[in-house]
Enzyme design. Structure first.
Site, PDB file in Angstrom:
ATOM      1  CG  ASP A  41       3.850  -2.538  -4.042  1.00  0.00           C
ATOM      2  OD1 ASP A  41       3.299  -3.447  -3.386  1.00  0.00           O
ATOM      3  OD2 ASP A  41       4.828  -2.733  -4.780  1.00  0.00           O
TER       4      ASP A  41
ATOM      5  CD  GLU B 162       4.418  -8.764  -5.172  1.00  0.00           C
ATOM      6  OE1 GLU B 162       4.614  -9.926  -5.523  1.00  0.00           O
ATOM      7  OE2 GLU B 162       4.147  -7.856  -5.980  1.00  0.00           O
TER       8      GLU B 162
HETATM    9 ZN   LIG Z   1       0.709  -8.529  -7.240  1.00  0.00          ZN
END
Ligand SMILES: [Zn+2]
Length: 385
Positions: free
Chosen positions: A76, A142
């Protein structure tokens, strides 16, 4: 057809994997790209099925000694936002650098890791079998608090192993880090009694105690900033637990007495700190200000700090390669804290700079990608031979 690192990076950047969107198209593309003889691929969907982690393994199965090497990246990116001089989802060549959302954080390393594994698979594998396994752990969300890595750790079968030495290519301009802070996120909810603002004696505001608690948390933040817990010396200008009240929410209308207010706060815990005593410290500070009733404190999420031992083989190897002698640490969190729950020892080192990572015109210096490519080839050869 094997793409060059640059061409693969361009393909990866073209997928808009902003965290609130699904990453499944990118994950499917990678699964297809890496589907070569000898490669084992497994997509592990998120609990709601909208996203997925991708596990890719090559070489012999990993035993309980967890030999070999894991390469890890998140799929992401943060939202593109305004102020770009080019399309954020088209990799753009600007001489000594490439521009694009995720070019530094962290699709550059993702491209390198994917190409490395792919080039070792297929016909090459028959001639040069790996003596130890090479694994890719590719995660979702994340940027929202290491949610994909947390999900992986929550649902991991006890009898399955990944190579312990884990290289996470977050952008560090190729500096080597084995420590970072965690992020403990808490919510204070204050309850009041709703009423028409013309009849205030019938209600009780929830915003007013939330405001008093916020001021008390500000005092606690100042107190924490004056403390020097063990290990703090690695964290430069922030050698302490940083506390931030990041969100304040309350009320419905100007003519109503608000019956609910929320205050979200985060604490950046140092390596070795367990969350419970810190939750208790915050709770006691609020209780001293508001008394025992009318509020509650809840845990939103906890991203653990990273504390890889200095003697971890990958850490030692990368220090030698980069001719780095000092211990470096980050004040942001990575997937490494969650992956430690799987027995993995993570080292953070990657091309691109965190300084440009979450801004418009994010870029990756070409020389750093080339240097990372050479470094990756040497390290992978050393850990899988
Ligand atoms: Zn990162």
């Amino acid at each position: 057809l094997q793409l060059s690192d640059e061409a693969l990076l361009a393909r990866l950047v073209a997928f808009d994997t902003t965290s609130q969107r699904s990453n499944r198209e990118l994950s499917a593309f990678l699964a297809d790209y890496l589907d070569r003889p000898g490669v084992r691929i497994e997509a592990r969907p998120s609990p709601d099925g909208r996203k997925e982690n991708l596990l890719v393994e090559l070489g012999p199965p990993t035993g309980p000694a967890r030999e070999g090497l894991t390469l890890s990246a998140h799929m992401d990116v943060v939202p593109a936002g305004e102020g770009w001089s080019c399309d954020p989802f088209t990799l753009t060549d600007r001489g000594d650098r490439w521009l694009g959302r995720g070019s530094a954080d962290m699709k550059g390393f993702l491209a390198l890791a994917a190409n490395t594994l792919r080039s070792l698979a297929g016909p090459h594998l028959a001639r040069h079998p790996l003596a130890a396994p090479l694994a890719l752990v590719l995660t979702y969300d994340e940027e929202l608090g290491c949610l994909g890595a947390g999900d992986l750790a929550d649902h991991w079968p006890a009898d399955r192993f990944l190579p312990r030495q884990t290289w996470i290519g977050e952008p560090t301009s190729l500096a080597v880090l084995r420590l970072h802070k965690g992020h403990l996120k808490l919510r204070l909810t204050c309850h009041g009694v709703s009423a028409h603002s013309g009849y205030p004696h019938l209600g009780r505001s929830a915003i007013e105690p939330a405001a008093r608690a916020t001021l008390a948390l500000g005092e606690l933040a100042a107190e924490l900033a004056s403390e020097r817990p063990p290990g703090g010396e690695h964290f430069g200008e922030t050698p302490y637990v940083a506390l931030n009240v990041g969100l304040f929410r309350g009320g419905t209308a100007i003519n109503m007495i608000p019956d609910r207010a929320e205050v979200d706060l985060g604490l950046r815990l140092l390596p070795g700190m367990a969350p419970e005593p810190w939750i208790e410290r915050v709770r006691q500070r609020i209780a001293a200000t508001l008394g025992p009733d009318g509020w509650e404190l809840t845990l939103l999420s906890n991203t653990p700090p990273l504390e890889t031992p200095a003697e971890a083989p990958l850490h030692q190897h990368l220090l030698r390669e980069r001719r780095q002698t000092e211990t470096l640490a980050a004040s942001y969190a990575t997937d490494g804290g969650q992956l430690a729950r799987l027995g993995l020892e993570s080292v953070i080192c990657g091309p691109g700079s965190i300084e440009v990572a979450h801004k418009p015109d994010e870029f990756l210096p070409k020389t750093e990608l080339f240097a990372a490519r050479a470094l990756l080839d040497r390290v992978v050869a050393s850990f899988t031979a």
